[in-house]
Design a protein around this motif. Structure first.
Motif, mmCIF file in Angstrom:
data_model
loop_
_atom_site.group_PDB
_atom_site.id
_atom_site.type_symbol
_atom_site.label_atom_id
_atom_site.label_comp_id
_atom_site.label_asym_id
_atom_site.label_seq_id
_atom_site.Cartn_x
_atom_site.Cartn_y
_atom_site.Cartn_z
ATOM 1 N N ARG A 36 0.840 -1.208 0.000
ATOM 2 C CA ARG A 36 0.000 0.000 0.000
ATOM 3 C C ARG A 36 0.870 1.251 0.000
ATOM 4 N NH1 ARG A 36 -4.995 1.462 0.449
ATOM 5 N NH2 ARG A 36 -5.714 -0.673 0.722
ATOM 6 N N ARG A 37 1.995 1.201 0.656
ATOM 7 C CA ARG A 37 2.890 2.349 0.665
ATOM 8 C C ARG A 37 3.428 2.638 -0.741
ATOM 9 N NH1 ARG A 37 7.414 1.281 4.670
ATOM 10 N NH2 ARG A 37 5.574 0.788 5.939
ATOM 11 N N ILE A 38 3.606 1.591 -1.521
ATOM 12 C CA ILE A 38 4.140 1.766 -2.863
ATOM 13 C C ILE A 38 3.084 2.336 -3.810
ATOM 14 C CG2 ILE A 38 5.095 0.559 -4.871
ATOM 15 C CD1 ILE A 38 6.379 -1.416 -2.905
ATOM 16 N N VAL A 39 1.881 1.755 -3.780
ATOM 17 C CA VAL A 39 0.837 2.187 -4.726
ATOM 18 C C VAL A 39 0.115 3.443 -4.260
ATOM 19 C CG1 VAL A 39 0.490 -0.148 -5.572
ATOM 20 C CG2 VAL A 39 -0.889 0.662 -3.661
ATOM 21 N N GLY A 40 0.262 3.797 -2.967
ATOM 22 C CA GLY A 40 -0.377 5.004 -2.462
ATOM 23 C C GLY A 40 -1.547 4.697 -1.552
ATOM 24 N N GLU A 41 -1.792 5.584 -0.623
ATOM 25 C CA GLU A 41 -2.859 5.368 0.355
ATOM 26 C C GLU A 41 -4.248 5.368 -0.289
ATOM 27 O OE1 GLU A 41 -2.575 4.533 3.466
ATOM 28 O OE2 GLU A 41 -0.383 4.598 3.381
ATOM 29 N N GLY A 42 -4.411 6.064 -1.410
ATOM 30 C CA GLY A 42 -5.727 6.138 -2.041
ATOM 31 C C GLY A 42 -6.021 4.991 -2.988
ATOM 32 N N ALA A 43 -5.116 4.029 -3.136
ATOM 33 C CA ALA A 43 -5.317 2.922 -4.064
ATOM 34 C C ALA A 43 -6.350 1.942 -3.539
ATOM 35 C CB ALA A 43 -3.989 2.201 -4.306
ATOM 36 N N GLU A 45 -8.105 -1.802 -2.797
ATOM 37 C CA GLU A 45 -7.580 -3.025 -2.202
ATOM 38 C C GLU A 45 -7.085 -3.985 -3.281
ATOM 39 O OE1 GLU A 45 -6.220 -5.271 0.811
ATOM 40 O OE2 GLU A 45 -7.161 -3.289 0.989
ATOM 41 N N GLU A 46 -7.772 -3.993 -4.425
ATOM 42 C CA GLU A 46 -7.354 -4.869 -5.528
ATOM 43 C C GLU A 46 -5.972 -4.467 -6.048
ATOM 44 O OE1 GLU A 46 -10.246 -3.401 -5.268
ATOM 45 O OE2 GLU A 46 -11.602 -5.117 -4.948
ATOM 46 N N ALA A 47 -5.732 -3.153 -6.144
ATOM 47 C CA ALA A 47 -4.429 -2.668 -6.611
ATOM 48 C C ALA A 47 -3.329 -3.031 -5.620
ATOM 49 C CB ALA A 47 -4.476 -1.166 -6.828
ATOM 50 N N VAL A 48 -3.662 -2.936 -4.330
ATOM 51 C CA VAL A 48 -2.683 -3.288 -3.303
ATOM 52 C C VAL A 48 -2.335 -4.767 -3.374
ATOM 53 C CG1 VAL A 48 -2.268 -3.431 -0.823
ATOM 54 C CG2 VAL A 48 -3.399 -1.415 -1.778
#
Length: 313
Positions: A36-43, A45-48
């Protein structure tokens, strides 16, 4: 000598293995949600989850460690999770900068500490008291405070040096020397006082030995006794402590590089640890461990040359 080197190398490999193993598992225990830190806090759950699967974070920690280790042994330290840069490139591009500071500080420390230690041991009196006072003062004042003081005085007020920045040696040797002078002085101030104390104690112990009285009775000059015989016997303990200081200077360079805006391993280490970039942190740990092992081997070889008994210890 061959068996001596093999024993030291074997102990170094064991040290690197233990250090990297502990570091890897400690990083994962304190890493938090790295995906989540890599993709961003607003991403979403699927992206994480997709990022975690891409990086292999959904596997067991042991599986991830064995995968990293198998690649690291072959020289592949992986790539940064945040910018995709190969870890070996990120480190190699900054390593020479940090080593120029640390090696320069070590050489200057060795020269100054030897002179101060010998003078304090042979002259005694107020010279000895001044060296001991400087030793206490060097321990008491952190390097970053010394660095700030040097910048304020020599760069801001007197304009002798640039306050920040770094120039490559290939671009201009004179500007390179100018750019590392203040950082090296900041590193040296604390180290030289400690090493000088060790040199002083080792020289005093050597001067009390029977062979010194024998050499003096044979009519040898005091200068020859000290610099041809006493220093050789006193160099062992001082050299060991100088090796310890070298390792400490690597850690101190991380802070000093931040103060002087020098693009060394300090910037890489601070950025990697704050982001949780585990491949880059592991690469830094491994490279630092290898440097320490090589340094200890060189110190041991020097000790064995100075004192053959060390090779059989």
């Amino acid at each position: 000598m061959y068996r001596f080197i093999v024993r030291r190398l074997a102990s170094g490999v064991v040290l690197i293995a233990i250090l990297t193993t502990l570091t890897f598992f400690l990083l994962y225990l304190s890493g938090g949600d790295i995906a989540r830190r890599i993709v961003g806090e607003g991403a979403t759950e699927e992206a994480v989850q997709a990022k975690a699967h891409e990086l292999g974070l959904d596997r067991s920690v042991w599986s991830q460690f064995t995968d990293w280790l198998s690649h690291a042994v072959s020289g592949d330290l992986g790539s940064s999770w945040f910018n995709g840069q190969p870890v070996s490139d990120a480190i190699s591009s900054r390593l020479s900068v940090t080593l120029s500071l640390v090696i320069g500080a070590t050489l200057l420390t060795a020269v100054l500490a030897t002179v101060l230690g010998v003078v304090a041991a042979t002259r005694g009196g107020w010279v000895d008291r001044v060296v001991q006072f400087l030793g206490v003062l060097g321990h008491a004042i952190p390097n970053f405070l010394i660095a700030i003081g040097l910048v304020s005085l020599l760069a801001v007020q007197w304009h002798w040096f640039d306050a920040t920045g770094y120039t490559e040696f290939a671009d201009s040797p004179s500007r390179w020397l100018s750019s590392i002078t203040l950082p090296v002085l900041a590193l040296v101030t604390g180290a030289v006082s400690s090493v000088a104390q060790q040199v002083r104690g080792a020289v005093i112990d050597a001067l009390r030995q029977d062979y010194v009285r024998t050499l003096r009775s044979r009519g040898l000059s005091e200068t020859r006794v000290i610099y041809r015989h006493v220093l050789r016997n006193a160099a062992g303990p001082a050299l060991s402590y100088l090796g310890v200081q070298f390792v400490g200077l690597i850690g101190g360079a991380v802070i000093i590089e931040q103060i002087f805006a020098i693009p060394g391993l300090g910037q890489v280490a601070v950025g990697a640890t704050s982001q949780g970039d585990i491949p880059l942190v592991m690469g830094l740990v491994m490279v630092t461990a290898v440097i320490v092992v090589v340094l200890n081997l060189l110190v041991d070889l020097a000790q064995g040359w100075l004192n053959p008994k060390v090779r059989h210890a």
